[in-house]
Scaffold this motif. Structure first.
Motif, mmCIF file in Angstrom:
data_model
loop_
_atom_site.group_PDB
_atom_site.id
_atom_site.type_symbol
_atom_site.label_atom_id
_atom_site.label_comp_id
_atom_site.label_asym_id
_atom_site.label_seq_id
_atom_site.Cartn_x
_atom_site.Cartn_y
_atom_site.Cartn_z
ATOM 1 N N ARG A 70 0.873 -1.182 0.000
ATOM 2 C CA ARG A 70 0.000 0.000 0.000
ATOM 3 C C ARG A 70 0.904 1.223 0.000
ATOM 4 O O ARG A 70 1.763 1.371 0.860
ATOM 5 N N VAL A 78 -4.004 6.880 -1.627
ATOM 6 C CA VAL A 78 -3.601 5.572 -1.101
ATOM 7 C C VAL A 78 -3.824 4.574 -2.228
ATOM 8 O O VAL A 78 -4.925 4.493 -2.771
ATOM 9 N N ASP A 80 -3.164 0.495 -3.510
ATOM 10 C CA ASP A 80 -2.767 -0.882 -3.239
ATOM 11 C C ASP A 80 -2.279 -1.526 -4.530
ATOM 12 O O ASP A 80 -2.891 -1.349 -5.591
#
Length: 138
Positions: A70, A78, A80
């Motif tokens: 992440r 953010v 992932d």
């Protein structure tokens, strides 16, 4: 009223970003440096996160393991990502450009990366403290 882009971040992350906003430590250990390149290793055990750091030099990284990460970015984003052995990404920065981020291992395996920075880029290399350089075990 403007929404806080970092509101969803875990506690302490914004403080880490502010404290390390000019850190040139882009890996766990600087394993080699010449007048042209810096070569870093980054080892992120499952559940761990590296400190925020600033990329100002053109560079690439290669992952040596399977895993999930992440990324936390200065603008509050953010992201992932799933990694695999040989996964490689290249980045270029013009004069005054940079990327400030941190990477967290959200998987259940260690993540291992090699990062190569090119010192002859548009920006001056950031300083690196002596304690981060590879030292032979005694």
């Amino acid at each position: 009223m403007t929404k806080n882009p970092h509101a969803a971040w875990p506690d302490g992350l914004l403080d880490d970003m502010n404290a390390n906003q000019f850190s040139g430590v882009v890996g766990s250990v600087l394993v080699s440096e010449t007048d042209r390149v810096r070569v870093w290793h980054l080892h992120l055990p499952a559940g761990k996160r590296c400190a925020f750091h600033r990329h100002v030099l053109n560079y690439f990284w290669t992952c040596h393991s399977h895993g999930k990460a992440r990324g936390y970015f200065e603008d509050g984003a953010v992201k992932d990502v799933s990694h695999f052995p040989g996964d490689t990404k290249h980045f270029d920065f013009g004069l005054g450009e940079y990327m400030l981020h941190s990477v967290e291992n959200i998987g259940d395996t260690d993540l291992l990366f090699t990062t190569v920075e090119f010192k002859q880029s548009a920006n001056t290399p950031l300083p690196v403290p002596e304690g981060i350089r590879l030292a032979e075990a005694v």
